[in-house]
Design a protein around this motif. Structure first.
Motif, mmCIF file in Angstrom:
data_model
loop_
_atom_site.group_PDB
_atom_site.id
_atom_site.type_symbol
_atom_site.label_atom_id
_atom_site.label_comp_id
_atom_site.label_asym_id
_atom_site.label_seq_id
_atom_site.Cartn_x
_atom_site.Cartn_y
_atom_site.Cartn_z
ATOM 1 N N ALA A 194 0.827 -1.204 0.000
ATOM 2 C CA ALA A 194 0.000 0.000 0.000
ATOM 3 C C ALA A 194 0.866 1.260 0.000
ATOM 4 N N ARG A 195 1.974 1.225 0.743
ATOM 5 C CA ARG A 195 2.874 2.389 0.774
ATOM 6 C C ARG A 195 3.472 2.657 -0.601
ATOM 7 N N ASP A 196 3.697 1.590 -1.351
ATOM 8 C CA ASP A 196 4.351 1.721 -2.652
ATOM 9 C C ASP A 196 3.363 1.961 -3.792
ATOM 10 N N SER A 197 2.069 1.864 -3.517
ATOM 11 C CA SER A 197 1.079 1.934 -4.593
ATOM 12 C C SER A 197 0.916 3.359 -5.108
ATOM 13 N N LEU A 198 0.356 3.445 -6.293
ATOM 14 C CA LEU A 198 0.154 4.716 -6.973
ATOM 15 C C LEU A 198 -0.922 5.534 -6.276
ATOM 16 N N VAL A 199 -0.668 6.842 -6.115
ATOM 17 C CA VAL A 199 -1.707 7.735 -5.608
ATOM 18 C C VAL A 199 -2.904 7.648 -6.546
ATOM 19 N N GLY A 200 -4.077 7.469 -5.986
ATOM 20 C CA GLY A 200 -5.274 7.300 -6.806
ATOM 21 C C GLY A 200 -5.830 5.895 -6.723
ATOM 22 N N THR A 204 -7.381 4.157 -4.554
ATOM 23 C CA THR A 204 -8.009 4.447 -3.270
ATOM 24 C C THR A 204 -8.377 3.195 -2.489
ATOM 25 N N SER A 205 -8.488 2.047 -3.175
ATOM 26 C CA SER A 205 -8.856 0.821 -2.478
ATOM 27 C C SER A 205 -7.678 0.199 -1.750
ATOM 28 N N LEU A 206 -6.499 0.845 -1.791
ATOM 29 C CA LEU A 206 -5.314 0.299 -1.132
ATOM 30 C C LEU A 206 -4.642 1.384 -0.285
ATOM 31 N N PRO A 207 -5.323 1.871 0.753
ATOM 32 C CA PRO A 207 -4.727 2.920 1.586
ATOM 33 C C PRO A 207 -3.703 2.361 2.561
ATOM 34 N N ASP A 208 -2.725 3.168 2.885
ATOM 35 C CA ASP A 208 -1.682 2.777 3.837
ATOM 36 C C ASP A 208 -2.198 3.010 5.253
ATOM 37 N N ASP A 209 -3.058 2.109 5.690
ATOM 38 C CA ASP A 209 -3.649 2.211 7.023
ATOM 39 C C ASP A 209 -3.862 0.802 7.554
ATOM 40 N N ARG A 210 -3.140 0.448 8.610
ATOM 41 C CA ARG A 210 -3.142 -0.932 9.105
ATOM 42 C C ARG A 210 -4.540 -1.412 9.497
ATOM 43 N N LEU A 266 -13.435 -4.207 -10.770
ATOM 44 C CA LEU A 266 -12.038 -4.596 -10.562
ATOM 45 C C LEU A 266 -11.304 -3.398 -9.974
ATOM 46 N N ARG A 267 -10.496 -3.632 -8.953
ATOM 47 C CA ARG A 267 -9.781 -2.508 -8.341
ATOM 48 C C ARG A 267 -8.547 -3.037 -7.606
ATOM 49 N N GLY A 268 -7.780 -2.092 -7.013
ATOM 50 C CA GLY A 268 -6.666 -2.455 -6.141
ATOM 51 C C GLY A 268 -5.465 -3.063 -6.837
ATOM 52 N N PHE A 269 -5.313 -2.849 -8.155
ATOM 53 C CA PHE A 269 -4.191 -3.457 -8.876
ATOM 54 C C PHE A 269 -2.888 -2.745 -8.524
ATOM 55 N N HIS A 270 -1.920 -3.530 -8.032
ATOM 56 C CA HIS A 270 -0.578 -2.983 -7.769
ATOM 57 C C HIS A 270 0.429 -4.114 -7.878
ATOM 58 N N ILE A 271 1.532 -3.852 -8.578
ATOM 59 C CA ILE A 271 2.576 -4.859 -8.736
ATOM 60 C C ILE A 271 3.939 -4.237 -8.503
ATOM 61 N N ASP A 272 4.857 -5.031 -7.985
ATOM 62 C CA ASP A 272 6.226 -4.578 -7.752
ATOM 63 C C ASP A 272 6.815 -4.007 -9.034
ATOM 64 N N GLY A 281 -23.576 -10.438 -4.650
ATOM 65 C CA GLY A 281 -23.842 -9.748 -3.396
ATOM 66 C C GLY A 281 -22.748 -8.750 -3.068
ATOM 67 N N PRO A 282 -22.510 -8.467 -1.778
ATOM 68 C CA PRO A 282 -21.541 -7.444 -1.378
ATOM 69 C C PRO A 282 -20.115 -7.953 -1.255
ATOM 70 N N GLU A 283 -19.857 -9.190 -1.636
ATOM 71 C CA GLU A 283 -18.552 -9.808 -1.381
ATOM 72 C C GLU A 283 -17.409 -9.055 -2.059
ATOM 73 N N ASN A 284 -16.259 -9.107 -1.384
ATOM 74 C CA ASN A 284 -15.039 -8.486 -1.889
ATOM 75 C C ASN A 284 -13.921 -9.527 -1.863
ATOM 76 N N TYR A 285 -13.330 -9.799 -3.018
ATOM 77 C CA TYR A 285 -12.326 -10.848 -3.144
ATOM 78 C C TYR A 285 -10.961 -10.203 -3.385
ATOM 79 N N PHE A 286 -10.083 -10.360 -2.406
ATOM 80 C CA PHE A 286 -8.774 -9.715 -2.437
ATOM 81 C C PHE A 286 -7.710 -10.792 -2.689
ATOM 82 N N PHE A 287 -6.890 -10.562 -3.729
ATOM 83 C CA PHE A 287 -5.852 -11.519 -4.103
ATOM 84 C C PHE A 287 -4.470 -10.909 -3.895
ATOM 85 N N VAL A 288 -3.504 -11.767 -3.595
ATOM 86 C CA VAL A 288 -2.114 -11.336 -3.520
ATOM 87 C C VAL A 288 -1.276 -12.213 -4.439
#
Length: 338
Positions: free
Chosen positions: A19-25, A27-33, A123-129, A55-62
């Motif tokens: 989250a710290r390294d992700s692009l500003v904007g 928003t689904s990946l804020p740097d907040d524990r 689809l959201r939260g895309f971030h890669i090294d 339904g309201p489900e949210n599926y988060f992958f790493v």
């Protein structure tokens, strides 16, 4: 080997670093524990749920480098945008004015606050090294989500959208935000995006003007941002464009980045993926590179592999591939060309 899997509670410290390294904007990946911990818990509950409909489900992958036990990326699917509250966007359409006496008809582009996209899968939260940008693993991180949708179609909508991060400069300044949103909130763009990520866009959207904003009245620099992709968001855009996603008349509320849209059944990784029976082999005479996944729910796994895939034939996988995908001889996997 790099493998995509559902997030787990023990991933929190590494996820916060992403989250710290992700692009500003993003928003689904804020740097907040605390917030990230809540997202992990919600995702785990979604993967464990027995939902038989959208339904309201949210599926988060790493994306995990299993050799070094290190997370190198993440991505996300929200089954229903706007399930609990409206999903706000700006609709960019022409307003036509006419004078019969003067024989003049003129169209003016205008932005209107709306929640037309509520109900679509997001689809959201895309971030890669950074070291993996524009490699097959970027494709894996983005497209394996779509293969998950193919495997569990009743949980998702008939259309999928994603918001691509819009333009901001190296100092984190968004000309579009400065020309519009800042006047209503007196917040810098980075802070507005942070608040949106920690809470929701609703409380900000409800303070936006409810009447059309005529594009020619915005400064040229702000107009140039409409539908413009941030350079660091271009790869996410390109991958989904190749999947069949298209831009439409909707843009992001804060930075005017484009929204991509596709009918679920027309998406390449969904329409072209095929299920094959596993044949475990010590070696493979590989003929091409593929994305391959199991069709599990909370045990979902996906990776990139060099394979000899023949339609309607058993698919040879090495023991290492089988272990990574948590499948065995005689089981099924889903495969699509990279």
């Amino acid at each position: 080997m790099l493998v995509l899997r559902p997030v787990e509670p023990t991933d929190l410290p590494q996820l916060q670093q992403l989250a710290r390294d992700s692009l500003v904007g993003v928003t689904s990946l804020p740097d907040d524990r605390e917030h990230l911990g809540g997202k992990i818990a919600a995702s785990c509950a979604s993967f464990e749920s027995n939902a038989s409909a959208q339904g309201p489900e949210n599926y988060f992958f790493v994306l995990e480098d299993q050799d070094h036990q290190r997370l190198v990326g993440c991505s996300e699917i929200l089954a229903t945008a706007g399930f609990n509250e409206p999903f706000y966007s700006l609709r960019n359409r022409h307003f036509t004015s006419a004078s019969r006496e003067l024989h003049i008809e003129h169209g003016v582009p205008a932005l209107s606050l709306c929640h037309d996209l509520s109900g679509h899968t997001l689809l959201r939260g895309f971030h890669i090294d950074a070291a993996l940008v524009r490699t097959p693993y970027s494709e894996l991180l983005s497209r394996a989500r779509l293969m998950f949708i193919a495997a569990h179609a009743p949980r998702f909508a008939e259309a999928v959208i994603t918001e691509i991060v819009g333009y901001s400069d190296e100092q984190g300044q968004s000309p579009f935000w400065d020309a519009l949103g800042k006047h209503f909130f007196d917040l810098p763009y980075v802070e507005a995006e942070r608040l949106c990520g920690l809470q929701s866009r609703t409380f900000l959207a409800e303070l936006m003007p409810q009447y059309p904003i005529y594009v020619p009245m915005l400064p040229p620099a702000a107009q140039a941002c409409i539908g413009r992709v941030h350079p660091d968001g271009q790869e996410a855009f390109d991958i989904l464009e190749r999947e069949g996603f298209e831009t439409n008349s909707y843009i992001d509320l804060f930075d005017a980045g484009p929204t991509l849209y596709a009918r679920t059944g027309n998406i390449r990784s969904i329409a072209d993926s095929r299920v094959a029976t596993v044949r475990e082999e010590p070696r493979i005479d590989a003929r091409g590179r593929y994305l391959v996944s199991n069709d599990a729910l909370h045990g979902y796994r996906a990776t990139v592999a060099e394979l000899d895939y023949q339609p309607d034939q058993p698919l040879a996988l090495t023991p290492a591939m089988c272990a990574a995908l948590k499948v065995s001889h005689g089981g099924n996997v889903r495969v699509v060309a990279l």
